[in-house]
Design a protein around this motif. Sequence first.
Motif, PDB file in Angstrom:
ATOM      1  N   UNK A  23       3.711  20.142   1.691  1.00 52.05           N
ATOM      2  CA  UNK A  23       3.698  20.799   2.998  1.00 52.05           C
ATOM      3  C   UNK A  23       4.974  20.512   3.784  1.00 52.05           C
ATOM      4  N   UNK A  24       5.447  19.277   3.722  1.00 55.35           N
ATOM      5  CA  UNK A  24       6.675  18.908   4.444  1.00 55.35           C
ATOM      6  C   UNK A  24       7.875  19.646   3.870  1.00 55.35           C
ATOM      7  N   UNK A  25       7.965  19.708   2.546  1.00 54.35           N
ATOM      8  CA  UNK A  25       9.088  20.403   1.902  1.00 54.35           C
ATOM      9  C   UNK A  25       9.071  21.890   2.253  1.00 54.35           C
ATOM     10  N   UNK A  60       1.968  26.296   8.450  1.00 57.44           N
ATOM     11  CA  UNK A  60       2.170  25.251   7.453  1.00 57.44           C
ATOM     12  C   UNK A  60       2.319  23.887   8.126  1.00 57.44           C
ATOM     13  N   UNK A  61       3.098  23.850   9.214  1.00 56.62           N
ATOM     14  CA  UNK A  61       3.325  22.585   9.924  1.00 56.62           C
ATOM     15  C   UNK A  61       2.032  22.024  10.501  1.00 56.62           C
ATOM     16  N   UNK A  62       1.139  22.901  10.933  1.00 57.08           N
ATOM     17  CA  UNK A  62      -0.113  22.446  11.551  1.00 57.08           C
ATOM     18  C   UNK A  62      -1.037  21.765  10.547  1.00 57.08           C
ATOM     19  N   UNK A 203      15.563  11.573  11.180  1.00 54.56           N
ATOM     20  CA  UNK A 203      15.643  10.458  10.238  1.00 54.56           C
ATOM     21  C   UNK A 203      14.240   9.991   9.857  1.00 54.56           C
ATOM     22  N   UNK A 204      13.335   9.979  10.851  1.00 52.01           N
ATOM     23  CA  UNK A 204      11.945   9.628  10.580  1.00 52.01           C
ATOM     24  C   UNK A 204      11.339  10.594   9.569  1.00 52.01           C
ATOM     25  N   UNK A 205      11.674  11.875   9.694  1.00 52.76           N
ATOM     26  CA  UNK A 205      11.190  12.868   8.741  1.00 52.76           C
ATOM     27  C   UNK A 205      11.685  12.605   7.337  1.00 52.76           C
ATOM     28  N   UNK A 206      12.939  12.149   7.221  1.00 49.14           N
ATOM     29  CA  UNK A 206      13.507  11.813   5.907  1.00 49.14           C
ATOM     30  C   UNK A 206      12.730  10.650   5.284  1.00 49.14           C
ATOM     31  N   UNK A 207      12.448   9.633   6.098  1.00 50.14           N
ATOM     32  CA  UNK A 207      11.682   8.491   5.597  1.00 50.14           C
ATOM     33  C   UNK A 207      10.270   8.913   5.177  1.00 50.14           C
ATOM     34  N   UNK A 208       9.687   9.864   5.896  1.00 53.31           N
ATOM     35  CA  UNK A 208       8.339  10.326   5.536  1.00 53.31           C
ATOM     36  C   UNK A 208       8.363  11.046   4.190  1.00 53.31           C
ATOM     37  N   UNK A 209       9.430  11.814   3.923  1.00 51.07           N
ATOM     38  CA  UNK A 209       9.556  12.496   2.629  1.00 51.07           C
ATOM     39  C   UNK A 209       9.677  11.466   1.505  1.00 51.07           C
TER      40      UNK A 209
END
Length: 224
Positions: A23-25, A60-62, A203-209
């Motif tokens: 979903x994130x990708x 998708x984000x939801x 950057x937080x999003x990168x760490x979550x991926x």
Amino acid sequence: MNMNSINRIRKQVVFVAFVGLLLVVIWIILTIFTIPSGTVQDQIVRLKNNLPLYKWSFFNASLISIPMSVLTISLAFSGNTFKERMLLNILSVFWLVPYAMLVSIAYVSQYTLFPRLLNSNSDVHLIEMLYFYNRDSFVYFFDLLGYVFLSLSAFFVGLKLILSRNKFRKGVGVLFWLMAFSALIGFTGYIMDNTVIEQGVMISGIFSVILLFLISVSGKKLFS
């Protein structure tokens, strides 16, 4: 906890992490194709020609808060440390409620209420206040504030994992902390109106991926 329960939770954690990663990708890809440029007013005008994809992007984000919440709950209430880490478990889950509520308001509004206002030629100021990519809109604020609460949840579940003797769990716990602290720094930048510090959110999003990918690939090591 017997072996069957551990195997069931392990499979659940790996599956949920994979769904979250997917979903994130997808959101990242859709955002690349839908985020407009120019002033807020210019963006809104151009958005009318690309509204269907914009709506799909936020639909998708939801959904992302669902696997993120399930993953956190699974990690909080699994393993032999449940009783001795009960306070950390409860705090890990408690902050998921305002997180899910705030980000859901921000994202769901983008494919429900916002398009209706946009197509009905409502008051321009009202449309701008409901437009996600307007930094001054309340939905953008709700989104960042929601991730502050997710950061609090991530901090406590991360602490539980770091206190474990399992090295892989410790590493996952550190990633939870990095994700949390980056989001908090980004929110601080937003409050300070400093766009450079605000990039902590990205950057937080990168760490979550990285976190979701690592659990998707090697999640079984969490329970070894």
